[in-house]
Design an enzyme around this catalytic site. Sequence first.
Site, PDB file in Angstrom:
ATOM      1  N   LYS A 129       0.752  -1.409   0.341  1.00 56.00           N
ATOM      2  CA  LYS A 129       0.100  -0.462  -0.033  1.00 56.00           C
ATOM      3  C   LYS A 129       1.237   1.598   0.053  1.00 56.00           C
ATOM      4  O   LYS A 129       1.949   1.440   0.965  1.00 56.00           O
ATOM      5  CB  LYS A 129      -1.144  -0.304   0.922  1.00 56.00           C
ATOM      6  CG  LYS A 129      -2.565   0.867   1.009  1.00 56.00           C
ATOM      7  CD  LYS A 129      -2.731   0.836   3.079  1.00 56.00           C
ATOM      8  CE  LYS A 129      -4.163   1.909   3.022  1.00 56.00           C
ATOM      9  NZ  LYS A 129      -4.619   1.853   4.197  1.00 56.00           N
ATOM     10  N   SER A 135      -9.568   1.966   2.875  1.00 60.47           N
ATOM     11  CA  SER A 135      -8.381   2.685   2.166  1.00 60.47           C
ATOM     12  C   SER A 135      -7.560   1.688   1.245  1.00 60.47           C
ATOM     13  O   SER A 135      -6.774   2.761   0.447  1.00 60.47           O
ATOM     14  CB  SER A 135      -7.816   3.512   3.100  1.00 60.47           C
ATOM     15  OG  SER A 135      -6.775   2.745   3.725  1.00 60.47           O
ATOM     16  N   SER A 180      -9.615  -0.790   6.940  1.00 59.17           N
ATOM     17  CA  SER A 180      -9.608  -0.118   5.335  1.00 59.17           C
ATOM     18  C   SER A 180      -8.690  -1.713   4.407  1.00 59.17           C
ATOM     19  O   SER A 180      -8.979  -1.500   3.212  1.00 59.17           O
ATOM     20  CB  SER A 180      -8.174   0.274   5.131  1.00 59.17           C
ATOM     21  OG  SER A 180      -8.453   1.837   5.985  1.00 59.17           O
TER      22      SER A 180
END
Length: 463
Positions: A77, A152, A176
């Site tokens: 990420k 996210s 997330s």
Amino acid sequence: MTNPPRARAIAEAVRTGRSSARAETEAALARIATGNPALNAFVSVDEAEALAEADAIDRRLAAGEKPLLAGVPVAVKDTIWVAGRRVTQGSRLFADFRAPADAIAVERLRTAGAVIVGMANSSEFACKGVTTNPLFGPTHHPQDQTLTPGGSSGGPAVAVAGGLVPLALGTDAGGSSRRPPAHVGAVGFKPSFGAIPYGPGFAEPFTGIAVMAPIAADVADAALMFEALCGPDPRDPESIAVAPADTRPPECLTVAYSPRFGLDAPVDEDVRQAVESAVDALERAGGRIVRRDLSWPAGVTETALMPLQHAGLAALYGDAFRRDPTLLDPDIAVQIERGLTLTGAEVAAAQLLGVEVARALAAFFTDADLLIGPTTPCVAWPLDRLGPETIGGQAVPPRAHAVFTPLFNHARVPAISLPCGIGRDGLPVGMQVVAPRGRDRRVLRFAAHIEMVLAAGGQGHPG
């Protein structure tokens, strides 16, 4: 949506010489080149660096090493430090930032023989429930590009579910790395707080609850990645050792099923039916399922806890907001502006509520081994909205899709999302499995049991 390769099969092939880290990396880079333009899961890919890493792993294998994740391509990420790589948090404020060091989790991935092929998209500062940001735009759902995977960690989840890589490393401070996997048909595992050491890296708006989170195509791969990453490290004073694997068979565990986790929240009928069908299958397989809701402290909602995120964002980026709010995602700017107006008493009240949440869940687990229910109350929704306009036939605010995940962050317990069926338009539905803090391997083992039971009945993974 293609079936992604399994990490354990790649690692075994590389360890036994039937493949090589370079060959697996080249294959992943080819998949990314073909598939990523439509998905926007990856925001940067360093082919030369990835191939150099792969060659180094092949040299280790030639010298006799047998690393756990030998040659497995991994997405990271774009909020997690990877030494020398551009890591932006999806923000113009960090558009040119190069990480000075590896996060401990990234360091452990390298030790385990994984190859980091690129950085995967995130909402700005990982503080939004859809994956889009001012630098890179939106990540698209692999089944329907007009839909969002949520956020996210939408980039990492889509990188796996879209078949680009077998593993991804996300973060989770409120769901997330569980909600996006639920929406795209992948597995997302939020470990106990501290089970995977955190940092070095960017300061977190939400302190004390954020974790590194494995994302995989199935539970066995998520467990494999967790084993490579878990364990205390002196650089993270809050890191912990988790309990050994539970020796009791799954049918001997007391599993509480709560359709709404004790919250007054609407759920879409297709999601309810998919989760209920999965629970019925577990009961038919001999599971000890009890239907039981949680009793949370008075006033507990995600909204009541959000001052912590807003205050954290204001503390970190309030000055930048004051200088030029247009540099920020407008939705993040709204959160910062709210944070700047909060009083100390309001932030303290949210902190105290988080403590009460943890105590309430600890009390619940005194006579239950596990807790199961939906990961999200809805399937994926259109890309241009923060959330669905209605859930369960009711008009809802934008964050209503996120209601079932954040409390488990505040309780610091492990929770996993795995596919449990199909909702409207063939879209995936996720089931969430939760256990007491430190019982990460219990969660993983029972999730693998669920996966097996559902596969036998033709439920579970959509692909």
